[in-house]
Structures are given as structure tokens and as C-alpha cells.
Design a protein around this motif. Structure first.
Motif, short mmCIF file in Angstrom:
data_model
loop_
_atom_site.label_atom_id
_atom_site.label_comp_id
_atom_site.label_asym_id
_atom_site.label_seq_id
_atom_site.Cartn_x
_atom_site.Cartn_y
_atom_site.Cartn_z
N VAL A 1 -0.23 -135.71 84.32
CA VAL A 1 0.60 -136.86 83.97
C VAL A 1 0.98 -136.74 82.50
CG1 VAL A 1 -1.35 -138.37 83.35
CG2 VAL A 1 0.82 -139.38 84.11
N LEU A 2 2.21 -137.16 82.19
CA LEU A 2 2.72 -137.09 80.83
C LEU A 2 2.56 -138.42 80.14
CD1 LEU A 2 4.35 -135.77 78.52
CD2 LEU A 2 6.45 -136.37 79.78
N VAL A 3 1.88 -138.42 78.99
CA VAL A 3 1.76 -139.62 78.16
C VAL A 3 2.45 -139.32 76.83
CG1 VAL A 3 -0.30 -140.54 79.26
CG2 VAL A 3 -0.57 -138.91 77.42
N ALA A 4 3.38 -140.18 76.44
CA ALA A 4 4.21 -139.92 75.26
C ALA A 4 4.13 -141.07 74.28
CB ALA A 4 5.67 -139.72 75.69
N HIS A 5 4.15 -140.73 73.00
CA HIS A 5 4.15 -141.75 71.96
C HIS A 5 5.56 -142.28 71.75
CE1 HIS A 5 3.65 -143.63 67.96
NE2 HIS A 5 2.43 -143.85 68.40
N TYR A 6 5.62 -143.53 71.25
CA TYR A 6 6.90 -144.18 70.96
C TYR A 6 7.79 -143.37 70.01
CZ TYR A 6 5.05 -148.65 72.79
OH TYR A 6 4.55 -149.66 73.57
N TYR A 7 7.18 -142.49 69.21
CA TYR A 7 7.94 -141.79 68.17
C TYR A 7 8.47 -140.42 68.60
CZ TYR A 7 5.84 -145.25 64.94
OH TYR A 7 5.44 -146.40 64.31
N THR A 8 8.19 -140.01 69.85
CA THR A 8 8.75 -138.74 70.32
C THR A 8 10.22 -138.92 70.68
OG1 THR A 8 7.92 -139.25 72.55
CG2 THR A 8 6.56 -137.81 71.16
N GLU A 9 10.90 -137.80 70.91
CA GLU A 9 12.33 -137.86 71.18
C GLU A 9 12.61 -138.59 72.49
OE1 GLU A 9 14.04 -134.06 73.17
OE2 GLU A 9 12.75 -133.35 71.54
N ASP A 10 13.83 -139.15 72.59
CA ASP A 10 14.21 -139.95 73.75
C ASP A 10 14.01 -139.21 75.06
OD1 ASP A 10 14.98 -141.72 71.80
OD2 ASP A 10 17.10 -141.80 72.37
#
Length: 348
Positions: A49-58
Motif C-alpha cells: 500500500v502507498l502512503v504519501a505525505h501532503y508535501y509530495t507531488e500531486d
């Protein structure tokens, strides 16, 4: 504190890390849609599963949502991963976020698109220097921000995020405790002013938030007089003073949803605009001014390490099991204690 990590030296260290990262990560242009399809297939194949921070690219944030992952702050990323049945967590963010996920989910494989992505707060608080600093004040509780290495967390009594730091410090003040705070001096100063706590602050700063300028914001406010100013507390005191709302990434996102203003001046990483615009498509979001586009601007409202994450590297991490996070078990167990303490406090 040693002269090794004064601000001038930290700037040099930051530039060294970025130069090395740019040299090591030469990204070739490949069709994004093809890569997205590959990633989706690999996530299923690897039970990941992919977990991404708010600051990564759109594009990365969008992919996380499309595949049943999450976009969140560092702690919620780790907590989501710990509660998810996936065997592998792909953490799109910076290294301490991957480490936090591993601390909470030691049985899972934690992959990152690149281990080159770090944080000025993390590298500006090396464990040997910090441990020696703490040893000078044995009567104080050590409270560290989540933006630190696993080793620094292991040295702490408490780990906090920006959303819960005020509550934890108020609790410690009620207990009559004195505090060592690390690593962000601006966030620490904000908490100290709000709580009246007796705090000794480590001299660290975020290269994104430290660049915001109060005068630039007030000048922009004159152009948009009805705009609300949203500020992350890692920003300098003068910037915090002109804010309508001060809070963590998730708190600023919530404010942008619930406030009636149709325009917002936002003093945090512009990566947050993806979720802000998604939640409020009819509202206008403006980057708070930084030092400008010249040589003095080290971030220009976007973390250069977050920018190292890409769809291609995300795919390659899944395909090759590269960018895996490893933590010595002794360090992980010690780091879990203050982290779990915060989670228990939050649950109450």
C-alpha cells in the motif's frame, strides 16, 4: 552546542546533501501513465500500500488515493500503515517518515522511492551531538519532534507531532517538568510562548518554513485584504504573529475547508495545495512569500527532498525492493517507547 551545527554549517550540510542527491538521482523522462499502471500492478502483486505525505507531488498523492492508500502527515501515515493488512508499505516522503513506519510496523517491509530524501531538521540534529547536549541537563524531560532520526527518538522521553505538541507540553508543565526541545527552534519557541514552559531549545530549523517572510505576507494581505493567513508553527515568530490560524498540516487543511474566506495565504509547503484545492475547488490558495527566487532562497515554499520522490523511483522501489528501511532492533524498541507514549496520550 558545537559550532559544527550552527546555521551557516547547516546550510552547507543541506547543500552537500542536495548536490549528492541530484548527482545520484538522474531521472529519465518516461510516460507517467505507463508508470502509474505499472505501480498499480506492482502494489497488488506485492501486497503493498502507498502512503504519501501532503508535501509530495500531486501525481503521487493522486496515486495513493486511487490505490487505497492515504495522504497524511508523518504520524498518520505510520499509523495507517500499521493498521493496514498490507505486507509492504511504500512511504513517499522523507526518510524519518519511513523510519517511523518501521518503528510501528517492524514485521512489515518498508520501502521508499529514495533514501536520499531527508530533512534539514533530521540532519541538523545528529545523535552524538544531541545526546551530549541532553546529558548537560539530566533533570529535564527530552521532547523531540517527529522530524528526527530513529536514534534521536530513542534518546527521547516523548515524541510529538505539531498537532499534539502543545497538549503534551502543557501536560508536562502541569507535572512540574522542565523540558529539552528538539530540533525545530521556531516550533519550540511557539510552544514555549503558548504554554510558558521552561524549555531549552535545540538550534534547528526547517529550510522551507524558515524562509517565509512576515513583511511579504503583510504586503500580500494588502492586495488580498479578505484573505486568511494560514501558518505552520515551524515558521519564524514574526510570521506566526501575522497568522489567522497556526497549526499542523492537517489543522491548516481543516481550516481551509471550514473557514468562510474564499482566499488563503498559506505559509507551509505548497504540496498541501493538492488536498486544499481538492476539498475547496472554488477557493484561491496563494503561496506565502519566501526569500524569493534568488540564491538566498533555499526552498521557495517546497521541500527539495520531498521533490526527489518521483513516480519512476516509486515503481523501481517496488520492482527491485530498493530503498528499504532498516533499523537496529535495540534502537527501534527504544524509539517505540516515547512514540507509543504519545499515541497513548492522544488516545486519552
Amino acid at each position: 552546542m558545537s559550532e559544527l551545527f550552527n546555521k551557516s554549517a547547516l546550510r552547507d550540510t543541506v547543500q552537500k546533501y542536495l548536490s549528492e542527491a541530484e548527482e545520484n538521482l538522474k531521472i529519465k523522462s518516461v510516460d507517467d501513465e505507463q508508470i502509474r499502471a505499472e505501480i498499480k500492478s506492482l502494489l497488488k502483486e506485492k501486497n503493498a500500500v502507498l502512503v504519501a505525505h501532503y508535501y509530495t507531488e500531486d501525481a503521487i498523492q493522486e496515486l495513493a488515493e486511487e490505490t487505497g492508500g492515504i495522504i497524511a502527515d508523518s504520524l498518520e501515515m505510520a499509523r495507517f500503515g500499521a493498521n493496514h493488512p498490507a505486507e509492504t508499505l511504500v512511504v513517499a516522503g522523507v526518510k524519518f517518515m519511513g523510519e517511523t513506519a518501521k518503528i510501528l510496523s517492524p514485521e512489515k517491509t518498508i520501502l521508499m522511492p529514495t533514501l536520499e530524501a531527508t530533512c534539514s531538521l533530521d540532519i541538523g540534529c545528529p545523535i552524538d551531538e544531541f545526546s551530549a547536549f541532553c546529558d548537560q541537563y539530566p533533570d529535564r524531560k527530552v521532547v523531540v519532534y517527529a522530524n528526527t532520526s530513529a536514534a534521536v527518538k530513542a534518546r527521547a522521553d516523548w515524541v510529538v507531532t505539531s498537532s499534539i505538541a502543545l497538549d503534551v507540553v502543557e501536560h508536562l508543565v502541569e507535572q512540574g517538568e522542565k523540558i529539552i526541545w528538539a530540533p525545530d527552534q521556531h516550533l519550540g519557541g511557539y510552544i514555549q510562548r503558548e504554554t510558558g514552559a521552561d524549555m531549552i531549545l535545540w538550534d534547528g530549523a526547517c529550510i522551507v518554513h524558515e524562509e517565509f517572510k512576515a513583511k511579504g505576507i503583510t504586503d500580500l494581505k494588502a492586495v488580498y485584504p479578505d484573505a486568511a493567513v494560514l501558518v505552520h508553527p515551524e515558521s519564524p515568530e514574526a510570521v506566526v504573529e501575522v497568522a489567522d490560524v497556526v497549526g499542523s498540516t492537517s489543522q491548516l487543511l481543516n481550516a481551509s475547508k471550514t473557514m468562510t474566506n474564499d482566499t488563503f495565504i498559506v505559509a507551509t509547503d505548497r504540496g498541501i495545495f493538492y488536498k486544499m484545492k481538492q476539498a475547496s475547488p472554488d477557493k484561491r490558495f496563494i503561496e506565502a512569500p519566501t526569500a524569493g527566487s534568488g540564491a538566498s532562497c533555499r526552498s521557495c515554499a517546497h521541500c527539495p527532498w520531498m521533490a526527489l520522490n518521483s513516480l519512476e523511483m516509486l515503481r523501481d522501489a517496488l520492482k527491485n525492493n530498493s530503498g528499504e528501511i532498516h533499523i537496529q532492533e535495540e534502537t527501534r524498541v527504544k524509539a517505540l517507547l516515547p512514540l507509543q507514549k504519545m499515541l497513548n496520550f492522544q488516545a486519552k
